[in-house]
Design an enzyme around this catalytic site. Structure first.
Site, PDB file in Angstrom:
ATOM      1  N   CYS A  10       0.819  -1.208   0.000  1.00 34.42           N
ATOM      2  CA  CYS A  10       0.000   0.000   0.000  1.00 34.42           C
ATOM      3  C   CYS A  10       0.854   1.261   0.000  1.00 34.42           C
ATOM      4  CB  CYS A  10      -0.844   0.053   1.269  1.00 34.42           C
ATOM      5  SG  CYS A  10      -1.886  -1.366   1.466  1.00 34.42           S
ATOM      6  N   GLY A  36      -0.084   0.399  -4.968  1.00 36.50           N
ATOM      7  CA  GLY A  36      -1.334  -0.350  -4.818  1.00 36.50           C
ATOM      8  C   GLY A  36      -2.392   0.200  -5.735  1.00 36.50           C
ATOM      9  N   ASN A 111       0.395   0.447   5.817  1.00 34.03           N
ATOM     10  CA  ASN A 111       1.252  -0.194   4.819  1.00 34.03           C
ATOM     11  C   ASN A 111       2.093  -1.209   5.576  1.00 34.03           C
ATOM     12  OD1 ASN A 111       4.239   0.836   2.999  1.00 34.03           O
ATOM     13  ND2 ASN A 111       2.949  -0.919   2.691  1.00 34.03           N
ATOM     14  N   GLY A 112       1.921  -2.478   5.259  1.00 34.21           N
ATOM     15  CA  GLY A 112       2.672  -3.519   5.948  1.00 34.21           C
ATOM     16  C   GLY A 112       1.842  -4.774   6.114  1.00 34.21           C
ATOM     17  N   TYR A 251      13.204  -2.557  -6.321  1.00 35.55           N
ATOM     18  CA  TYR A 251      12.062  -2.580  -7.228  1.00 35.55           C
ATOM     19  C   TYR A 251      10.871  -1.698  -6.804  1.00 35.55           C
ATOM     20  CZ  TYR A 251       7.811  -4.546  -9.353  1.00 35.55           C
ATOM     21  OH  TYR A 251       6.607  -4.706  -9.986  1.00 35.55           O
TER      22      TYR A 251
END
Ligand code: SF4
Length: 473
Positions: A10, A36, A111-112, A251
């Protein structure tokens, strides 16, 4: 990266103290869209009046109508753009999550990925907690609501002391934002300034779009309260050695972002340069897999002196769910995304640089296309080591058995891809490229060694209801 099988979880963005908080959050999320693409949402506080809008789709689709943003009034906002790593991609799991507790509002974006979510949820469930979603993030709200601590920040800290794994979080209350990063610092979270307003985002590229200034990272283990009183930084957790995700440099993050205090472009170029030093090859041109490997390819070219060429053209308009209408056309899924430039490749000895290989199936098809375009030799170079284990810290990866390097040696993969040579960057080399010490990073997907215990049941669907009465939304 060729296989569309690895996704970041996210992107999150928040702003405190601006009349156009929702509009700026929309722009911030727009810049974080690469993290996301399943759903998006924004919640605002207008002097305690809370407004929320969220939906499935890209940020630009969810907030396509001007009146939607106009309705989100207030000077405080947090937003989220989602790719799921726990919980199905469905309406119920779209963030921000908003609850009321003790007659006050609390919203959160995450986020995670929490590694002990199943155990916590089972325990809460047994005590009568009612869950609205199948996301691990909701557990944090339940724990905060149950805490007996006096203030909301204390209750948030209390909840976070019980969860394990990866979290970069933003909470919104009626009059504050609380930013938190797990003690390991797996996922990034940056603090910036926009005139007199404070902004927080997964990556600094979100600041660039709105014209905000990067100030610093939220530190691993830091809980930062942003209110009219200014910034209040707490470090409520036991000190742990940080293990920031090295894959953000390889990336996930945009090359124009500052992540973990360093410009991603610089680290990515160094990875490419080192790859050229570790595994030199005689060739006429070097091409990158667009777009994620472009920066490492430039580094490879600079170091090796082999000219950088655009040998593959990527179609940027391929939908997220491309459906092959003509299954009989071989390799159509790769052809629709990439077209080799025959004039560049024909008769040349070509080095192809990619940032990683996941399943290898798409790489194989692409090598075939490059050969069909007339390349005399194809040498594959990867700017990271072989991926041998999945991630449990907020990156959605295939299972171990689907990762080609978990069951094939480099020589075997070389034969499978039908390339003249295949070489991966060394683990030690990769970890030595960022400015932070090599011990500051998680490299578990390359080493198979995890910094925290991974429970045996850890799939993306671990919190889904496994009964015939499953809700579809
Ligand atoms: S396992 Fe890999 S992708 Fe996951 S946090 Fe560690 S380095 Fe990043």
């Amino acid at each position: 990266m060729l296989d569309s099988m690895v996704h970041d979880k996210c992107g999150i963005f928040g702003i405190f103290g601006h009349a156009k908080a929702a509009e700026l959050t929309f722009l911030g999320l727009y810049a974080l869209q690469h993290r996301g693409q399943e759903s998006a949402g924004i919640v605002t506080s207008d002097n305690g009046l809370i407004r929320l809008h969220k939906g499935m789709g890209l940020v630009s689709e969810v907030f396509a109508k001007e009146e939607v943003l106009a309705r989100l009034s207030g000077r405080i906002a947090i937003g989220h753009t989602r790719y799921s790593t726990t919980g199905a991609s469905s309406l119920i799991n779209i963030q921000p999550f908003l609850i009321t507790n003790r007659s006050r509002y609390l919203a959160v974006v995450h986020n995670g990925n929490l590694t002990n979510s199943l155990g916590l949820r089972t325990a809460l469930d047994a005590k009568g907690s009612i869950f609205q979603t199948t996301s691990d993030t909701e557990i944090i709200l339940h724990l905060a609501a149950k805490s007996r601590k006096r203030t909301r920040v204390e209750r948030i800290c209390d909840a976070l002391k019980r969860v394990r794994g990866a979290y970069s979080l933003l909470f919104l209350t009626e009059n504050a934002i609380v930013a938190a990063r797990d003690p390991y610092g797996f996922r990034p979270l940056a603090l910036g300034k926009y005139y007199k307003s404070w902004v927080v985002a997964s990556e600094s590229c979100a600041f660039d779009l709105i014209g905000a200034r990067y100030i610093r990272d939220i530190e691993p283990g830091e809980v930062l309260e942003i209110s009219a009183a200014g910034l209040k930084s707490l470090h409520p957790f036991k000190k742990t050695k940080p293990t920031c995700c090295i894959f953000e440099y390889i990336y996930f993050s945009r090359p124009d972002s500052i992540v973990f205090g360093e410009n991603v472009d610089k680290v990515r170029r160094r990875l490419g340069r080192l790859l050229a030093r570790e595994y030199p090859v005689a060739a006429d041109i070097v091409i990158g897999i667009p777009d994620s490997a472009n920066t490492a390819t430039l580094g490879f070219s600079e170091e090796s002196g082999i000219p950088f060429e655009i040998g593959l053209i990527r179609n940027h308009y391929v939908g997220r769910t491309f459906i092959d209408p003509q299954q009989q056309i071989r390799d159509l899924d790769v052809k629709v995304k990439f077209n080799p430039v025959k004039g560049v490749l024909k008769g040349r000895r070509v080095v192809v640089v990619d940032d990683s290989i996941v399943r290898g199936t798409t790489s194989k098809k692409l090598v075939k296309l490059i050969r069909e375009a007339g390349a005399k030799e194809v040498h594959f170079r990867v700017s990271s080591p072989p991926i041998i284990s999945p991630c449990f810290f907020g990156i959605d990866m295939p299972t171990k058995s689907e990762l080609i390097a978990s069951y094939m040696s480099v020589d075997e993969i070389e034969k499978y891809l039908e390339v003249d040579s295949l070489r991966y960057l060394s683990l030690e080399g990769m970890l030595s490229m960022p400015s932070l010490p090599d011990t500051s990073f998680c490299a578990s997907c390359f080493s198979g060694k995890y910094p925290i215990r991974i429970p045996p049941i850890n799939g993306k669907d671990r919190l889904e209801i496994k009964s015939p009465g499953k809700i579809r939304s």
